[in-house]
Design a protein around this motif. Structure first.
Motif, PDB file in Angstrom:
ATOM      1  N   VAL A 125      -1.421  -1.721  -3.041  1.00  0.00           N
ATOM      2  CA  VAL A 125      -2.420  -0.717  -3.437  1.00  0.00           C
ATOM      3  C   VAL A 125      -1.972  -0.014  -4.707  1.00  0.00           C
TER       4      VAL A 125
ATOM      5  N   ASN B  65      -4.146  -0.084  -8.215  1.00  0.00           N
ATOM      6  CA  ASN B  65      -4.743   1.160  -8.703  1.00  0.00           C
ATOM      7  C   ASN B  65      -3.947   1.800  -9.834  1.00  0.00           C
TER       8      ASN B  65
ATOM      9  N   THR C 142      -5.398  -6.360   1.161  1.00  0.00           N
ATOM     10  CA  THR C 142      -5.174  -5.224   0.255  1.00  0.00           C
ATOM     11  C   THR C 142      -6.040  -5.348  -0.989  1.00  0.00           C
TER      12      THR C 142
ATOM     13  N   THR D 152      -9.245  -2.873  -1.673  1.00  0.00           N
ATOM     14  CA  THR D 152      -9.061  -1.990  -2.825  1.00  0.00           C
ATOM     15  C   THR D 152     -10.053  -2.281  -3.933  1.00  0.00           C
TER      16      THR D 152
ATOM     17  N   ILE E 105      -3.814   0.604   4.290  1.00  0.00           N
ATOM     18  CA  ILE E 105      -4.423   0.264   2.994  1.00  0.00           C
ATOM     19  C   ILE E 105      -5.419   1.348   2.582  1.00  0.00           C
TER      20      ILE E 105
ATOM     21  N   ASN F  52      -4.895   3.937  -0.608  1.00  0.00           N
ATOM     22  CA  ASN F  52      -5.908   4.024  -1.654  1.00  0.00           C
ATOM     23  C   ASN F  52      -6.227   5.489  -1.923  1.00  0.00           C
TER      24      ASN F  52
END
Length: 180
Positions: free
Chosen positions: A73, A77, A127, A131, A160, A164
């Protein structure tokens, strides 16, 4: 570097005493930058500390799989802070430097064959799907359910989803790695 939009709370913050003490105890005496940002809101910080404490310490899901998902994650991100905090824990839980290096390009290229177990690769695929596209392939979920059972599958999905949230908080408020 531009000035911080929301400054960190001071390192020597003392109030609210019970919450600051609980966070310091969980962190081994220090407040990290994430804590110093969260402490702008006592209710938010209190809830975060309790919730993340449960996620980090009381799940039946294998620690290595949890940390793998957290690192995935973080990479997806672009939450460097999160990756810097969780990749060493992943290694302590049985991950390798080669896996950490491969994770740095997650979502940009295929993972090297044989570097991750089938379960770990499925966890990484979950994941990525959760995501990036939110919706998850049902056949992937079925495979994971067969391997993990219901409780650990729910925990993996929850990890997960939780991380996030963490990465979005870190990135939006520009929480930077701690200086030691």
């Amino acid at each position: 570097m531009t000035e911080r939009l929301v400054p960190y709370q001071p390192l020597d913050l003392q109030e609210p005493a019970d919450l600051v003490a609980a966070i310091r105890q969980r962190r081994g005496g220090e407040l990290i930058n994430l804590d110093r940002m969260l402490l702008h809101s006592t209710p938010f910080s209190r809830g975060w500390n309790a919730f993340l404490g449960e996620v980090r310490s009381h799940l039946s899901l294998d620690l290595k799989l949890r940390e793998l998902a957290m690192c995935g994650v973080a990479v997806l991100n672009r939450a460097d802070y999160e990756f810097l905090h969780h990749s060493p824990i992943f290694i302590k839980a049985g991950g390798t430097e080669a896996q950490v290096n491969a994770l740095r390009s997650l979502g940009q290229q295929l993972m090297p064959q044989g570097l991750f177990t089938a379960l770990e690769q499925d966890a990484l695929d979950l994941t990525i799907q959760m995501t990036k596209s939110i919706e998850v392939d049902r056949s992937l979920m079925k495979r994971l359910q067969e391997q993990l059972g219901n409780t650990r599958l729910v925990e993996l999905v929850g990890v997960i989803a939780t991380y996030n949230m963490v990465s979005r908080f870190l990135v939006a408020l520009e929480v930077t790695p701690d200086q030691h």
